[in-house]
Scaffold this active site. Structure first.
Site, PDB file in Angstrom:
ATOM      1  CE1 TYR A 135      -2.927  -3.203   1.360  1.00 56.27           C
ATOM      2  CE2 TYR A 135      -4.431  -1.414   0.818  1.00 56.27           C
ATOM      3  CZ  TYR A 135      -4.205  -2.748   1.070  1.00 56.27           C
ATOM      4  OH  TYR A 135      -5.250  -3.636   1.026  1.00 56.27           O
ATOM      5  CE  LYS A 186       4.231 -18.200   1.769  1.00 51.09           C
ATOM      6  NZ  LYS A 186       3.831 -19.574   2.139  1.00 51.09           N
ATOM      7  CG  ASP A 218       0.835 -20.600   3.535  1.00 49.14           C
ATOM      8  OD1 ASP A 218       1.293 -20.154   4.614  1.00 49.14           O
ATOM      9  OD2 ASP A 218       1.477 -21.376   2.797  1.00 49.14           O
ATOM     10  CG  ASP A 242      -7.396  -5.878   2.370  1.00 52.01           C
ATOM     11  OD1 ASP A 242      -8.449  -5.433   2.858  1.00 52.01           O
ATOM     12  OD2 ASP A 242      -7.271  -6.181   1.168  1.00 52.01           O
ATOM     13  CG  ASP A 246     -12.724  -8.982   3.325  1.00 51.23           C
ATOM     14  OD1 ASP A 246     -12.561  -8.007   4.087  1.00 51.23           O
ATOM     15  OD2 ASP A 246     -13.226  -8.889   2.187  1.00 51.23           O
TER      16      ASP A 246
HETATM   17  C1  IPM Z   1     -10.274  -2.311   3.654  1.00 46.88           C
HETATM   18  C2  IPM Z   1     -10.474  -2.085   2.193  1.00 46.88           C
HETATM   19  C3  IPM Z   1      -9.415  -1.143   1.652  1.00 46.88           C
HETATM   20  C4  IPM Z   1      -8.062  -1.799   1.850  1.00 46.88           C
HETATM   21  C5  IPM Z   1      -9.635  -0.719   0.192  1.00 46.88           C
HETATM   22  C6  IPM Z   1     -10.967  -0.026   0.028  1.00 46.88           C
HETATM   23  C7  IPM Z   1      -8.517   0.132  -0.353  1.00 46.88           C
HETATM   24  O1  IPM Z   1     -10.505  -3.281   1.504  1.00 46.88           O
HETATM   25  O2  IPM Z   1     -10.339  -1.338   4.420  1.00 46.88           O
HETATM   26  O3  IPM Z   1     -10.078  -3.450   4.067  1.00 46.88           O
HETATM   27  O4  IPM Z   1      -7.595  -2.546   0.979  1.00 46.88           O
HETATM   28  O5  IPM Z   1      -7.458  -1.540   2.883  1.00 46.88           O
HETATM   29 MN    MN Z   2     -10.407  -5.038   2.775  1.00 49.49          MN
END
Ligand code: IPM
Ligand code: MN
Length: 352
Positions: A135, A186, A218, A242, A246
């Site tokens: 990033y 990793k 992983d 990130d 999720d």
């Molecule tokens: C998050 C999102 C962001 C990230 C995107 C929107 C750039 O996915 O906050 O997890 O990748 O950090």
């Molecule tokens: Mn995200």
């Protein structure tokens, strides 16, 4: 008087933020603190109309405030990632919000997609480094658009940034009953992660009361599904954080309830749901606002309104362990309906 900057943003952002602000208002009334909200119209719509993503001076205004609350950013009508990086990214990076805190907590077995996993099995906090890695913006193309095209994006890790986020994670782990911290990287393939390995071992010496653990990303994904109970606090790089959060969001019941805090201790910080803008649900009163509401809870905690934060958390927990919420998915309950339920639960708990 807390000064709070609010960006509803794109898609379902404004709707879920509306419910979050409803909960904030109720918390302020019940716990007796005052605040002022400054709403900002930024997002893709604003960009398409004006060509401006975040006007100059906005971040300086934010620096004078106590907290920033964002709904969601992202809309396919703009170039991929442009507005996300220009708003969420700018706030994270320019305000140096180096900790992205993402709790993953299951309140009721029925919301967990994993067979046989109970609330006591899913209770962890991810500490995601929030300023570097892929990033950091070091990328480029050569021979773009030709058959010989090359594109690169550099993973950047600096000793100070790695140290401060690891230290934050150790401090957090120390405050939790299990006192366990897992480093996720990793390092076997990405040798740059050796910096993380060494920093973790060195700083860990200062925290003999915290049990240290390690997993490659992983394997960590596998453990998240197979044995989520192994995690207490985990610290990881920006990109891995990130992705795995999720997965974590799903384990706790879905994107509808996962919240996050982007923190620089002692400075203005930003609070947002983990989910995206879900444009297909925009203005349909279908999105689940619980993630945005839990982001308000994290904001209250950060502001030092711990009692108010606890009240919001208990209300959300009561709803999720009760039977009023049939599903956490979009469209089952109205966005405003869930917001109202949380406020009702707060009033009920406050009266007890
Ligand atoms: C998050 C999102 C962001 C990230 C995107 C929107 C750039 O996915 O906050 O997890 O990748 O950090
Ligand atoms: Mn995200």
């Amino acid at each position: 008087m807390y000064e709070i900057a609010v960006i509803g943003g794109d898609g379902i952002g404004p709707e879920v933020v509306r419910e979050g602000l409803k909960v904030l208002a109720a918390a302020a009334e019940m716990r007796g603190f005052s605040y002022r909200v400054e709403e900002y119209p930024y997002g893709t719509e604003h960009y398409l109309e004006t060509g401006v993503i975040l006007p100059e001076g906005t971040l300086d205004e934010f620096r004078q405030m106590d907290a920033i609350y964002i709904g969601a950013i992202g809309d396919p009508r703009a170039e991929v990632g442009l507005i996300e990086r220009g708003i969420i990214g700018a706030v994270r990076w320019d305000l140096d919000l180096y900790v992205n805190l993402r709790p993953i907590k299951l309140y009721s077995e029925r919301f967990c997609p994993l067979k046989g996993k109970k609330p006591e099995d899913v209770d962890m906090v991810f500490v995601r480094e929030n300023t570097e890695d892929a990033y950091a913006g070091m990328h480029g193309f050569v021979h773009k658009g030709t058959p010989l095209e090359v594109s690169t994006q550099t993973m950047v890790f600096s000793r100070p940034a790695v140290e401060r986020v690891i230290r934050y994670a150790f401090e957090l782990a120390r405050k939790r009953p299990r006192r366990q911290l897992t480093l996720i990287d990793k390092a076997n393939a990405v040798r740059a992660h050796d910096l993380w390995t060494r920093a973790f071992a060195e700083i860990g010496e200062e925290y003999p009361d915290v049990t240290r653990d390690h997993a490659y990303i992983d394997a960590a994904c596998m453990w998240m599904v197979k044995n989520p109970e192994w995690f207490d606090v985990a610290v990881t790089t920006n990109l891995f954080g990130d992705i795995i959060t999720d997965l974590g969001a799903m384990v706790q019941g879905g994107m509808g309830i996962a919240a996050s805090a982007n923190i620089h201790p002692g400075r203005v910080s930003m609070f947002e749901p983990i989910h995206g803008s879900a444009p297909k649900y925009k203005d349909q009163n279908k999105a689940n606002p619980l993630a945005a509401i839990s982001a308000v809870q994290m904001m209250l905690d950060f502001l030092g309104e711990e009692e108010a934060a606890a009240l919001v958390e208990r209300a959300v927990a009561a709803l999720l362990t009760g039977d009023r919420i049939r599903s956490l998915g979009a469209g089952v309950h109205g966005t405003d309906e869930i917001g109202n339920m949380v406020v009702e639960e707060m009033r009920r708990l406050a009266d007890e």
